[in-house]
Write a protein that holds these residues in place. Structure first.
Motif, PDB file in Angstrom:
ATOM      1  N   UNK A 151      31.663  54.941 -14.515  1.00 28.57           N
ATOM      2  CA  UNK A 151      32.613  55.375 -13.507  1.00 28.57           C
ATOM      3  C   UNK A 151      33.702  56.223 -14.177  1.00 28.57           C
ATOM      4  N   UNK A 152      33.990  57.359 -13.588  1.00 26.23           N
ATOM      5  CA  UNK A 152      35.000  58.255 -14.145  1.00 26.23           C
ATOM      6  C   UNK A 152      36.357  57.975 -13.500  1.00 26.23           C
ATOM      7  N   UNK A 153      37.377  57.864 -14.331  1.00 26.82           N
ATOM      8  CA  UNK A 153      38.732  57.635 -13.826  1.00 26.82           C
ATOM      9  C   UNK A 153      39.375  58.982 -13.545  1.00 26.82           C
ATOM     10  N   UNK A 154      39.976  59.108 -12.376  1.00 24.84           N
ATOM     11  CA  UNK A 154      40.620  60.358 -11.982  1.00 24.84           C
ATOM     12  C   UNK A 154      42.040  60.388 -12.530  1.00 24.84           C
TER      13      UNK A 154
END
Length: 63
Positions: A1-4
């Motif tokens: 999951x990529x953190x914004x």
């Protein structure tokens, strides 16, 4: 999951650094604050870069 990484406007970034908007732009010009990410005509700064400016200033303090 990529953190914004949220993006700050110049006004928001200046407020985070507790400086006036003209001072903020002077710091961009002198390289103390990174140049903005351009999105069309908008100038934005990743929150992580503004926090890095604060951390760099903290590291320069004399103990």
């Amino acid at each position: 999951m990529q953190i914004i990484d949220p993006l700050f406007s110049a006004r928001e970034a200046a407020a985070a650094l507790h400086v006036s908007l003209p001072t903020f732009w002077r710091r961009v010009a002198d390289g103390t604050v990174p140049r903005p990410v351009k999105i069309g005509a908008l100038s934005k700064w990743p929150q992580s870069e503004i926090l890095a400016v604060i951390e760099a200033a903290k590291a320069k303090r004399v103990a």
